[in-house]
Design a protein around this motif. Sequence first.
Motif, PDB file in Angstrom:
ATOM      1  N   GLU A  30       0.830  -1.208   0.000  1.00  0.00           N
ATOM      2  CA  GLU A  30       0.000   0.000   0.000  1.00  0.00           C
ATOM      3  C   GLU A  30       0.863   1.256   0.000  1.00  0.00           C
ATOM      4  OE1 GLU A  30      -3.390   2.460   0.080  1.00  0.00           O
ATOM      5  OE2 GLU A  30      -3.139   0.333  -0.443  1.00  0.00           O
ATOM      6  N   LEU A  31       1.922   1.267   0.784  1.00  0.00           N
ATOM      7  CA  LEU A  31       2.797   2.435   0.825  1.00  0.00           C
ATOM      8  C   LEU A  31       3.495   2.655  -0.516  1.00  0.00           C
ATOM      9  CD1 LEU A  31       4.288   1.848   4.371  1.00  0.00           C
ATOM     10  CD2 LEU A  31       2.911   3.829   3.687  1.00  0.00           C
ATOM     11  N   VAL A  32       3.945   1.571  -1.134  1.00  0.00           N
ATOM     12  CA  VAL A  32       4.576   1.682  -2.452  1.00  0.00           C
ATOM     13  C   VAL A  32       3.558   2.183  -3.473  1.00  0.00           C
ATOM     14  CG1 VAL A  32       5.634   0.357  -4.332  1.00  0.00           C
ATOM     15  CG2 VAL A  32       6.355  -0.029  -1.963  1.00  0.00           C
ATOM     16  N   ARG A  33       2.336   1.682  -3.373  1.00  0.00           N
ATOM     17  CA  ARG A  33       1.287   2.128  -4.296  1.00  0.00           C
ATOM     18  C   ARG A  33       1.051   3.624  -4.164  1.00  0.00           C
ATOM     19  NH1 ARG A  33      -3.806   3.471  -4.597  1.00  0.00           N
ATOM     20  NH2 ARG A  33      -4.102   3.386  -2.328  1.00  0.00           N
ATOM     21  N   ARG A  34       1.216   4.155  -2.972  1.00  0.00           N
ATOM     22  CA  ARG A  34       1.019   5.591  -2.737  1.00  0.00           C
ATOM     23  C   ARG A  34       2.244   6.429  -3.111  1.00  0.00           C
ATOM     24  NH1 ARG A  34      -2.606   6.301   2.808  1.00  0.00           N
ATOM     25  NH2 ARG A  34      -4.116   4.640   2.363  1.00  0.00           N
ATOM     26  N   GLY A  35       3.282   5.796  -3.603  1.00  0.00           N
ATOM     27  CA  GLY A  35       4.434   6.539  -4.084  1.00  0.00           C
ATOM     28  C   GLY A  35       5.604   6.618  -3.137  1.00  0.00           C
ATOM     29  N   HIS A  36       5.527   5.960  -1.982  1.00  0.00           N
ATOM     30  CA  HIS A  36       6.631   6.005  -1.034  1.00  0.00           C
ATOM     31  C   HIS A  36       7.680   4.953  -1.394  1.00  0.00           C
ATOM     32  CE1 HIS A  36       4.248   8.747   1.324  1.00  0.00           C
ATOM     33  NE2 HIS A  36       3.257   7.858   1.381  1.00  0.00           N
ATOM     34  N   ARG A  37       8.892   5.174  -0.918  1.00  0.00           N
ATOM     35  CA  ARG A  37       9.982   4.228  -1.122  1.00  0.00           C
ATOM     36  C   ARG A  37      10.155   3.433   0.163  1.00  0.00           C
ATOM     37  NH1 ARG A  37      15.697   5.099  -0.758  1.00  0.00           N
ATOM     38  NH2 ARG A  37      15.268   7.324  -0.488  1.00  0.00           N
ATOM     39  N   VAL A  38      10.116   2.123   0.039  1.00  0.00           N
ATOM     40  CA  VAL A  38      10.228   1.258   1.207  1.00  0.00           C
ATOM     41  C   VAL A  38      11.484   0.405   1.083  1.00  0.00           C
ATOM     42  CG1 VAL A  38       9.167  -0.586   2.561  1.00  0.00           C
ATOM     43  CG2 VAL A  38       7.723   1.192   1.527  1.00  0.00           C
ATOM     44  N   GLU A  39      12.276   0.399   2.139  1.00  0.00           N
ATOM     45  CA  GLU A  39      13.380  -0.536   2.283  1.00  0.00           C
ATOM     46  C   GLU A  39      13.008  -1.512   3.395  1.00  0.00           C
ATOM     47  OE1 GLU A  39      17.059   1.504   2.910  1.00  0.00           O
ATOM     48  OE2 GLU A  39      16.640   2.987   1.341  1.00  0.00           O
TER      49      GLU A  39
END
Length: 397
Positions: A30-39
């Motif tokens: 969900e966070l990636v879908r919203r445009g955030h970068r996740v490590e």
Amino acid sequence: MPNMSKPKCLLFVALAGSGHVNPTLPLVEELVRRGHRVEYATGAEHAAAVTGAGARWLELPALEPFTPPSYIGPEVMGAWLRHYFAAMTKTYPVLRDRCTAAEPPDAVCFDTTNWPARVVAEDLGIPAVRLVPHFASNEKFSLDDHLAGALGADHPAMEALTADRERFSRTYGVSADRADPLTEPATELNLVFVPRAFQPYGDTFDARHHFVGPSMGARERTEQWQPRDPEAPLVYISLGSVATGSPDFYRRCVDAFADSPWQVAMTVGDTDPAALGPLPPTVEARRSFPQLAVLRQASAFVSHAGMNSVLESLHFGVGLVTLPHTPEQSLNADRVVDLRLGTRLDRETVTPSALLEAVDHVAVDPETRAGLRTMRDTLRTAGGAPRAATLIESHLV
């Protein structure tokens, strides 16, 4: 959704355990879908899962294997705490190096058992989000007291753990009190992947705790499986991903359902399916099944009562026959019974006839079916990954 000025970089941390990593993956998606970068900092066995959810993998030193015996008493819990603490200390320098890099993360989202991530975030002034994939603790209910309550400060394992913490403190200059695997200090934002209605004393938790419940994420859309007989009732049997070497138990399962109307999908993990001997056509045994796809079609679930499995079963309204192996699983199993969502048996002593009777009961019992409908509705309105993502965004505004 908050109006974020720019996408954020979020560092997720969960060293090991499917029950700790899997609940977070829909949130990563969900966070990636919203445009955030996740490590995502985790062990190598979870690399494919986290990259599949859209995160960049940061390798953590492996958690060495630890196979629990059939009975888990205080000595085993003490040995596990030292084993896990040793693994955690190896993650500390990796996480500190990442968070002191030229572009540090905007937030650290850490599994509640991964205390080095909390320490690093606190010391560097990075916003922290605690992720809780099991029952949360407060002054009314303590998960750690239930798991290690028999281990007093003078127990040899606890004395050894204290010495371990002091060595870590001397090595890294971190107070030994902050390197305590048996404390769960709440951050300003605590995301609990359990619905409040399933949490013991759920109404006593403060506003820092958000019971967002579970999310199934992409797995629910992509996992595929069909039973051999689409008309016969289906019972799913799985003891989880840790204590799976139980051929005697699996043979009792075969005996329980061989001459019944039930068809069986049975995960046997490390047990070779061939070791079970010839199976009736109604029993399919594999090392693993796509659990969500099976539960979608099941009428009963014979489970070890790991929290992931319990919540996935409740998501589909499937009654549980629990056979817990660890103290934490026992708490989950007791909660299932308390809320009339299933029943509990003893894995070591259960007979085929008792197993069949329990499955027959949870599949049709009116009180159980009503409880399952209510809990399924509760899970599906808790908010899940979208609510959790919005809470993180609000926390970082």
